[in-house]
Design a protein around this motif. Sequence first.
Motif, short mmCIF file in Angstrom:
data_model
loop_
_atom_site.label_atom_id
_atom_site.label_comp_id
_atom_site.label_asym_id
_atom_site.label_seq_id
_atom_site.Cartn_x
_atom_site.Cartn_y
_atom_site.Cartn_z
N SER A 87 0.84 -1.19 0.00
CA SER A 87 0.00 0.00 0.00
C SER A 87 0.88 1.25 0.00
O SER A 87 1.98 1.25 0.54
N LEU A 155 -9.14 -5.09 -8.91
CA LEU A 155 -8.67 -3.87 -9.57
C LEU A 155 -9.18 -3.75 -11.00
O LEU A 155 -8.81 -2.82 -11.71
N PHE A 169 -5.23 0.54 -1.72
CA PHE A 169 -4.51 0.66 -2.98
C PHE A 169 -4.09 2.09 -3.33
O PHE A 169 -3.36 2.29 -4.29
N ALA A 175 -3.17 2.34 -9.30
CA ALA A 175 -2.93 0.96 -8.85
C ALA A 175 -3.23 -0.03 -9.96
O ALA A 175 -2.51 -1.02 -10.15
N SER A 178 -0.36 -0.50 -12.22
CA SER A 178 0.89 -0.87 -11.57
C SER A 178 0.96 -2.39 -11.40
O SER A 178 0.02 -3.11 -11.73
N MET A 180 0.58 -3.88 -8.76
CA MET A 180 -0.43 -4.37 -7.83
C MET A 180 -1.45 -5.22 -8.60
O MET A 180 -2.06 -6.13 -8.04
#
Length: 274
Positions: A87, A155, A169, A175, A178, A180
Amino acid sequence: MALLHMSYLSQALFRTVPVDVVLPTDKVTDGGREYTPVHPYKTLYLLHGYLGSEGDWLYGTRIQRWAQERNLAVVMPAGENAFYVDSPYPNSAYGTFIGRELVDMTRRMFPLSHRREDTFIAGLSMGGFGAIRNGIVYADTFSRIAAFSSAVHILEDRPQTLSNEDKLFGDIEKARKSDMNPRVAWLRLKKRADRDAGVKLPRFYISCGKQDSLLEANRSFRDFLIEHGADVTYIEEDGAHEWDFWDRHILRTLEWLPLEDSEEGLSSGHVRVE
């Protein structure tokens, strides 16, 4: 089979984190045979789901007995509700915690194999997302990834539970682009592997119940992985988002992993009576 309940001060999270560990150090055999421990142990890092805890897999499945039979060490950390990603907020580097720090710490503490070929990651629901994401990002550590009823949509679909500045996130659009996002992470890893033959790709075991609301998300992610060159074993069958399904599929995962042949030792539930 040793069952250890421990905690340690995590640098990535800057707090004490509880971890359960199953370690096949004390197996006793019958028939007068002497048992010689097989180590360093192959290791499975096993992640719980949303609202869960480090003990969930022990209470919800038969992982302890099955790991003992196969001489497999199992490490089950507390992941809170953080989806196992780094995070942008302070003291919340859960991806670093899972993919690097926890592996390094447990290898120092226990006789675990340091070989990529002997190191695996798995999880259910939120933990399935975490296993996929971290198994890809830390593909130099994990050779196989297993994920059950995974929240791989988190996401992608912009669920109403996530605002644009979410506490997990950060900025959702940022996010999503990315690592993630497991899709982004896989495309980046595959690009590296295409350029460098030394980069190894993990193999996937993905399963979801036909009555699970996450079925379509898992089908979509399966199709994405296959389209982009992943080695995927995919299973869907009757089942909902529940422990009976996950109990069946953690066993199938152990059968899929490159483990020792099953050999049950003596225990309170398995004592030969002549």
